[in-house]
Design a protein around this motif. Structure first.
Motif, short mmCIF file in Angstrom:
data_model
loop_
_atom_site.label_atom_id
_atom_site.label_comp_id
_atom_site.label_asym_id
_atom_site.label_seq_id
_atom_site.Cartn_x
_atom_site.Cartn_y
_atom_site.Cartn_z
N THR A 15 -64.61 -34.41 -48.33
CA THR A 15 -63.87 -33.66 -48.01
C THR A 15 -63.57 -33.81 -47.12
O THR A 15 -62.29 -33.89 -46.94
CB THR A 15 -63.54 -32.90 -49.15
N LEU A 16 -64.49 -33.99 -46.10
CA LEU A 16 -63.91 -33.82 -44.51
C LEU A 16 -63.36 -34.77 -43.80
O LEU A 16 -62.58 -34.97 -43.68
CB LEU A 16 -65.56 -33.62 -44.02
N LEU A 17 -63.47 -35.74 -44.77
CA LEU A 17 -62.78 -36.67 -44.66
C LEU A 17 -60.99 -36.68 -44.29
O LEU A 17 -59.96 -37.63 -44.38
CB LEU A 17 -62.26 -38.20 -45.91
N THR A 18 -60.69 -35.97 -45.61
CA THR A 18 -59.54 -35.62 -45.84
C THR A 18 -58.81 -34.72 -45.09
O THR A 18 -57.43 -33.92 -44.47
CB THR A 18 -58.81 -34.50 -47.16
N ASN A 19 -59.69 -34.22 -43.67
CA ASN A 19 -59.25 -33.91 -42.57
C ASN A 19 -58.40 -34.30 -41.26
O ASN A 19 -57.92 -35.57 -41.27
CB ASN A 19 -60.39 -32.67 -41.66
N SER A 20 -57.12 -33.38 -41.56
CA SER A 20 -56.22 -33.99 -40.64
C SER A 20 -56.06 -34.28 -39.52
O SER A 20 -55.62 -35.40 -38.89
CB SER A 20 -54.61 -33.07 -39.92
N ASN A 21 -57.52 -33.47 -38.71
CA ASN A 21 -58.25 -34.33 -37.43
C ASN A 21 -58.20 -35.93 -37.54
O ASN A 21 -58.93 -36.38 -36.78
CB ASN A 21 -58.37 -33.25 -36.76
N ILE A 22 -58.85 -36.30 -38.71
CA ILE A 22 -59.26 -37.66 -38.99
C ILE A 22 -57.86 -38.24 -39.14
O ILE A 22 -58.11 -38.18 -40.77
CB ILE A 22 -61.07 -37.31 -39.86
N ARG A 23 -57.14 -39.33 -38.40
CA ARG A 23 -56.94 -40.08 -38.49
C ARG A 23 -57.19 -41.62 -39.46
O ARG A 23 -56.35 -42.07 -40.11
CB ARG A 23 -55.24 -40.25 -37.58
#
Length: 148
Positions: A15-23
């Motif tokens: 779910t880390l990949l859904t973080n908004s700072n990962i574009r």
């Protein structure tokens, strides 16, 4: 494995990949690379594939995907074995990389091919036997491969 040049909170798992700072997420193209198939399977099983698909930066091979992970993307899903090359050893587990949950994808089966003409060489059988030995399994495991 996930790889980022920045420190990340890997306790979040995939779910880390859904973080908004990962574009941008570097991922191998599933049409050309087995690691891409495994990454897509993991994301599909985590119910994140559709949500994240617009973030993907595709590599045509796992080597190109590793390169994109450290240059053109915020994070990448790469082969764990890539992290053991000399140029990648400065990345630290739990800080810049973490293993992908093994329950999310089918591990890639590796194989060995013996050519018929090679049977004439005395090293033929020695090499084959070594690759299947416990010593070789320890080496493979040391370099990030999953050993059954």
């Amino acid at each position: 494995a996930y790889l980022s040049i920045k420190k990340r909170d890997f306790s979040l798992g995939i779910t880390l990949l859904t973080n908004s700072n990962i574009r941008r997420i570097a991922i191998a193209n599933p049409k050309t690379a087995p690691y891409g198939i495994a990454a897509f399977e993991a994301l599909r099983n985590a119910k994140l594939l559709k949500q994240l698909k617009t973030k993907f930066v595709y590599g045509e091979s796992i080597s190109q995907t590793v390169s994109y992970a450290v240059t053109a993307a915020d994070i990448g899903i790469i082969a764990k074995s890539s992290l053991y090359s000399k140029r990648m050893l400065h990345f630290k587990e739990g800080i810049q990389w973490e293993s992908l949950d093994l329950n999310l994808y089918t591990p890639i089966q590796q194989g060995i091919v013996l050519l018929k003409e090679s049977q004439k060489s005395p090293a033929y059988r020695e090499f084959y036997d070594f690759i299947l030995s416990q010593s070789a399994k320890k080496i493979f495991k040391k370099y990030g491969y999953i050993i059954p």
